[in-house]
Design a protein around this motif. Structure first.
Motif, mmCIF file in Angstrom:
data_model
loop_
_atom_site.group_PDB
_atom_site.id
_atom_site.type_symbol
_atom_site.label_atom_id
_atom_site.label_comp_id
_atom_site.label_asym_id
_atom_site.label_seq_id
_atom_site.Cartn_x
_atom_site.Cartn_y
_atom_site.Cartn_z
ATOM 1 N N MET A 186 -0.643 18.961 -79.184
ATOM 2 C CA MET A 186 0.662 19.187 -78.591
ATOM 3 C C MET A 186 1.753 18.720 -79.555
ATOM 4 O O MET A 186 1.671 17.639 -80.111
ATOM 5 N N ASP A 187 2.751 19.536 -79.737
ATOM 6 C CA ASP A 187 3.894 19.175 -80.576
ATOM 7 C C ASP A 187 4.926 18.411 -79.758
ATOM 8 O O ASP A 187 4.853 18.361 -78.534
ATOM 9 N N ALA A 188 5.907 17.852 -80.458
ATOM 10 C CA ALA A 188 7.024 17.214 -79.761
ATOM 11 C C ALA A 188 7.748 18.271 -78.935
ATOM 12 O O ALA A 188 7.936 19.405 -79.375
ATOM 13 N N GLU A 189 8.153 17.887 -77.737
ATOM 14 C CA GLU A 189 8.818 18.811 -76.813
ATOM 15 C C GLU A 189 10.259 18.362 -76.585
ATOM 16 O O GLU A 189 10.502 17.267 -76.067
ATOM 17 N N PRO A 190 11.235 19.178 -76.976
ATOM 18 C CA PRO A 190 12.633 18.792 -76.714
ATOM 19 C C PRO A 190 12.917 18.830 -75.218
ATOM 20 O O PRO A 190 12.587 19.798 -74.537
ATOM 21 N N LEU A 191 13.496 17.760 -74.693
ATOM 22 C CA LEU A 191 13.837 17.687 -73.275
ATOM 23 C C LEU A 191 15.343 17.829 -73.041
ATOM 24 O O LEU A 191 15.763 18.490 -72.109
ATOM 25 N N ILE A 192 16.131 17.178 -73.881
ATOM 26 C CA ILE A 192 17.593 17.216 -73.747
ATOM 27 C C ILE A 192 18.204 17.308 -75.138
ATOM 28 O O ILE A 192 17.798 16.578 -76.048
ATOM 29 N N ASN A 193 19.190 18.181 -75.283
ATOM 30 C CA ASN A 193 19.984 18.264 -76.511
ATOM 31 C C ASN A 193 21.376 18.702 -76.079
ATOM 32 O O ASN A 193 21.645 19.888 -75.942
ATOM 33 N N GLU A 194 22.241 17.709 -75.826
ATOM 34 C CA GLU A 194 23.555 17.984 -75.252
ATOM 35 C C GLU A 194 24.661 17.282 -76.024
ATOM 36 O O GLU A 194 24.442 16.217 -76.596
ATOM 37 N N ARG A 195 25.821 17.904 -75.975
ATOM 38 C CA ARG A 195 27.040 17.290 -76.510
ATOM 39 C C ARG A 195 28.100 17.418 -75.419
ATOM 40 O O ARG A 195 28.331 18.513 -74.905
ATOM 41 N N HIS A 196 28.726 16.302 -75.076
ATOM 42 C CA HIS A 196 29.766 16.263 -74.054
ATOM 43 C C HIS A 196 31.061 15.774 -74.691
ATOM 44 O O HIS A 196 31.097 14.651 -75.205
ATOM 45 N N VAL A 197 32.088 16.601 -74.660
ATOM 46 C CA VAL A 197 33.396 16.199 -75.172
ATOM 47 C C VAL A 197 34.127 15.495 -74.037
ATOM 48 O O VAL A 197 34.343 16.080 -72.972
ATOM 49 N N GLN A 213 39.313 12.874 -78.955
ATOM 50 C CA GLN A 213 38.796 11.973 -79.987
ATOM 51 C C GLN A 213 37.409 11.411 -79.675
ATOM 52 O O GLN A 213 36.859 10.658 -80.478
ATOM 53 N N THR A 214 36.844 11.757 -78.516
ATOM 54 C CA THR A 214 35.630 11.080 -78.056
ATOM 55 C C THR A 214 34.595 12.086 -77.562
ATOM 56 O O THR A 214 34.925 13.002 -76.816
ATOM 57 N N PHE A 215 33.348 11.891 -77.990
ATOM 58 C CA PHE A 215 32.257 12.742 -77.501
ATOM 59 C C PHE A 215 30.972 11.933 -77.393
ATOM 60 O O PHE A 215 30.843 10.852 -77.960
ATOM 61 N N VAL A 216 30.033 12.503 -76.649
ATOM 62 C CA VAL A 216 28.709 11.931 -76.461
ATOM 63 C C VAL A 216 27.687 12.958 -76.918
ATOM 64 O O VAL A 216 27.854 14.152 -76.661
ATOM 65 N N GLU A 217 26.652 12.514 -77.621
ATOM 66 C CA GLU A 217 25.500 13.358 -77.940
ATOM 67 C C GLU A 217 24.256 12.700 -77.370
ATOM 68 O O GLU A 217 24.077 11.487 -77.509
ATOM 69 N N ILE A 218 23.427 13.519 -76.722
ATOM 70 C CA ILE A 218 22.199 13.026 -76.107
ATOM 71 C C ILE A 218 21.042 13.911 -76.564
ATOM 72 O O ILE A 218 21.078 15.129 -76.352
ATOM 73 N N VAL A 219 20.051 13.296 -77.202
ATOM 74 C CA VAL A 219 18.863 14.009 -77.668
ATOM 75 C C VAL A 219 17.636 13.217 -77.214
ATOM 76 O O VAL A 219 17.535 12.022 -77.507
ATOM 77 N N VAL A 220 16.744 13.876 -76.476
ATOM 78 C CA VAL A 220 15.518 13.238 -76.002
ATOM 79 C C VAL A 220 14.358 14.202 -76.217
ATOM 80 O O VAL A 220 14.457 15.378 -75.871
ATOM 81 N N TRP A 221 13.273 13.684 -76.795
ATOM 82 C CA TRP A 221 12.046 14.446 -77.030
ATOM 83 C C TRP A 221 10.887 13.759 -76.341
ATOM 84 O O TRP A 221 10.847 12.539 -76.271
ATOM 85 N N ARG A 222 9.919 14.527 -75.876
ATOM 86 C CA ARG A 222 8.637 13.969 -75.420
ATOM 87 C C ARG A 222 7.655 14.165 -76.574
ATOM 88 O O ARG A 222 7.498 15.273 -77.085
ATOM 89 N N PHE A 263 8.482 8.901 -75.723
ATOM 90 C CA PHE A 263 9.789 9.534 -75.852
ATOM 91 C C PHE A 263 10.470 9.065 -77.122
ATOM 92 O O PHE A 263 10.366 7.904 -77.514
ATOM 93 N N LYS A 264 11.160 9.981 -77.768
ATOM 94 C CA LYS A 264 12.020 9.688 -78.912
ATOM 95 C C LYS A 264 13.413 10.061 -78.463
ATOM 96 O O LYS A 264 13.620 11.140 -77.899
ATOM 97 N N TYR A 265 14.391 9.191 -78.672
ATOM 98 C CA TYR A 265 15.722 9.476 -78.161
ATOM 99 C C TYR A 265 16.817 8.927 -79.068
ATOM 100 O O TYR A 265 16.613 8.000 -79.859
ATOM 101 N N ARG A 266 17.983 9.561 -78.908
ATOM 102 C CA ARG A 266 19.206 9.123 -79.581
ATOM 103 C C ARG A 266 20.358 9.513 -78.656
ATOM 104 O O ARG A 266 20.586 10.696 -78.395
ATOM 105 N N LEU A 267 21.065 8.528 -78.143
ATOM 106 C CA LEU A 267 22.222 8.765 -77.289
ATOM 107 C C LEU A 267 23.385 8.037 -77.946
ATOM 108 O O LEU A 267 23.298 6.826 -78.191
ATOM 109 N N VAL A 268 24.453 8.750 -78.256
ATOM 110 C CA VAL A 268 25.563 8.142 -78.987
ATOM 111 C C VAL A 268 26.899 8.461 -78.330
ATOM 112 O O VAL A 268 27.084 9.538 -77.767
ATOM 113 N N LEU A 269 27.803 7.503 -78.440
ATOM 114 C CA LEU A 269 29.198 7.667 -78.056
ATOM 115 C C LEU A 269 30.016 7.484 -79.322
ATOM 116 O O LEU A 269 29.921 6.438 -79.975
#
Length: 93
Positions: A1-12, A16-25, A37-43
């Motif tokens: 099984m390969d890594a499975e992307p669960l979330i890949n979002e950008r919220h403005v 001047q401000t945004f959020v990026e959310i990336v989560v993989w199984r 899970f591998k994840y990166r959530l940034v503000l």
């Protein structure tokens, strides 16, 4: 099984401000993590990352708030998102 992307979002949040959310199984846990899970959530504000939750191979789960880094206790993706958005709201107040 390969890594499975669960979330890949950008919220403005404003001009001047945004959020990026990336989560993989992953097929197996990263070194230093007990979950699959591998994840990166940034503000980002004014081009500067002011809050980040992530996990790196060998380093494990942690969060960055401005210039400090602290361990983060990962429970599940839902709790991760809730904790992150709670910190985003605190930062925006």
């Amino acid at each position: 099984m390969d890594a499975e992307p669960l979330i890949n979002e950008r919220h403005v949040l404003d001009t001047q401000t945004f959020v990026e959310i990336v989560v993989w199984r992953l097929p197996r846990p990263l070194r230093g993590s007990t979950h699959r899970f591998k994840y990166r959530l940034v503000l980002v504000s004014n081009g500067v990352c002011v809050l980040r939750y992530d996990n790196e191979a060998g380093k494990g789960d942690h969060r960055h708030l401005r210039n400090s880094e602290r361990p983060y206790t990962f429970i599940d993706p839902e709790a991760l998102l809730a904790n992150f958005w709670n910190d985003v709201e605190k930062w925006r107040r």
